[in-house]
Design an enzyme around this catalytic site. Structure first.
Site, mmCIF file in Angstrom:
data_model
loop_
_atom_site.group_PDB
_atom_site.id
_atom_site.type_symbol
_atom_site.label_atom_id
_atom_site.label_comp_id
_atom_site.label_asym_id
_atom_site.label_seq_id
_atom_site.Cartn_x
_atom_site.Cartn_y
_atom_site.Cartn_z
ATOM 1 N N ALA A 78 6.213 1.462 -2.308
ATOM 2 C CA ALA A 78 6.851 0.152 -2.427
ATOM 3 C C ALA A 78 7.335 -0.081 -3.849
ATOM 4 O O ALA A 78 6.655 0.263 -4.811
ATOM 5 C CB ALA A 78 5.859 -0.950 -2.045
ATOM 6 N N GLU A 111 4.768 7.350 8.169
ATOM 7 C CA GLU A 111 5.411 6.501 9.169
ATOM 8 C C GLU A 111 6.279 5.494 8.423
ATOM 9 O O GLU A 111 5.898 5.015 7.363
ATOM 10 C CB GLU A 111 4.396 5.732 10.023
ATOM 11 N N ASN A 116 14.113 0.482 8.861
ATOM 12 C CA ASN A 116 14.157 0.546 7.394
ATOM 13 C C ASN A 116 15.075 1.688 6.949
ATOM 14 O O ASN A 116 14.630 2.739 6.501
ATOM 15 C CB ASN A 116 12.747 0.706 6.824
ATOM 16 N N TYR A 123 13.777 9.133 2.106
ATOM 17 C CA TYR A 123 12.935 10.240 2.555
ATOM 18 C C TYR A 123 13.780 11.442 2.969
ATOM 19 O O TYR A 123 13.430 12.586 2.681
ATOM 20 C CB TYR A 123 12.018 9.793 3.692
#
Length: 177
Positions: A78, A111, A116, A123
């Site tokens: 985050a 996950e 998103n 990723y």
């Protein structure tokens, strides 16, 4: 090159109040103080923070993974909403993968909310592929999670990829500072 006012390091108990504030800003209170303390106490967990010496919010981002057998299971990544789109997520993901490699882990998984797209794109830039879907995984809205997978962390090609990412991230953060 000038020294950046940024540092990524393992978190300590002294950082927990800042971690809770960041968790609240990013997730609305996903983990408790006790949960973060358990991560700090666990020999199988790495909890990293991105710190700035010049920002009002000293802690700009966090990431965590669990070492499970030969796998890094990324549990949190985050960046404070005020600091999105500045390369900090890339820096954290690079750091968590480098730490996993240094631990000798062979693969990484995580996950992510199916909606998103920014996180999924990040990723994928690092080579993660979709391995499956967990239906109704997120309890706040019953959203599905995509299971992402990155094999071969110890392979020389991935080690070169990490080195390339280190250069890209350093260049981007230098331009941003």
């Amino acid at each position: 090159m000038t020294k950046l006012p940024l540092e990524i390091r393992h978190l300590t108990p002294a950082d927990l109040n800042a971690v809770l504030e960041l968790d609240q800003a990013c997730f609305g209170g996903l983990w408790t103080l006790e949960a973060y303390q358990r991560e700090l106490d666990s020999p199988n967990s790495d909890l990293l923070g991105l710190f700035s010496s010049v920002s009002v919010n000293r802690l700009l981002g966090i990431c965590c993974f669990w070492s499970i057998l030969d796998e890094a299971h990324i549990t949190i990544l985050a960046v404070h909403p005020q600091y999105h789109h500045q390369g900090f997520g890339q820096a954290l993901l690079y750091s968590v993968l480098k730490t996993a490699c240094d631990r000798g882990l062979e693969r990484a998984t995580l996950e992510v909310r199916a909606s998103n797209s920014a996180a999924i794109s990040l990723y994928q830039k690092f080579g993660f592929k979709t391995a499956g879907r967990r239906r109704r995984y997120y309890k706040d809205n019953d959203e599905d999670a995509l299971i992402l997978w990155l094999p071969d962390l110890q392979h020389p090609e991935f080690q070169q990829t990490l080195e390339n990412w280190c250069t890209i991230i350093s260049d981007r953060l230098t331009k941003a500072s």
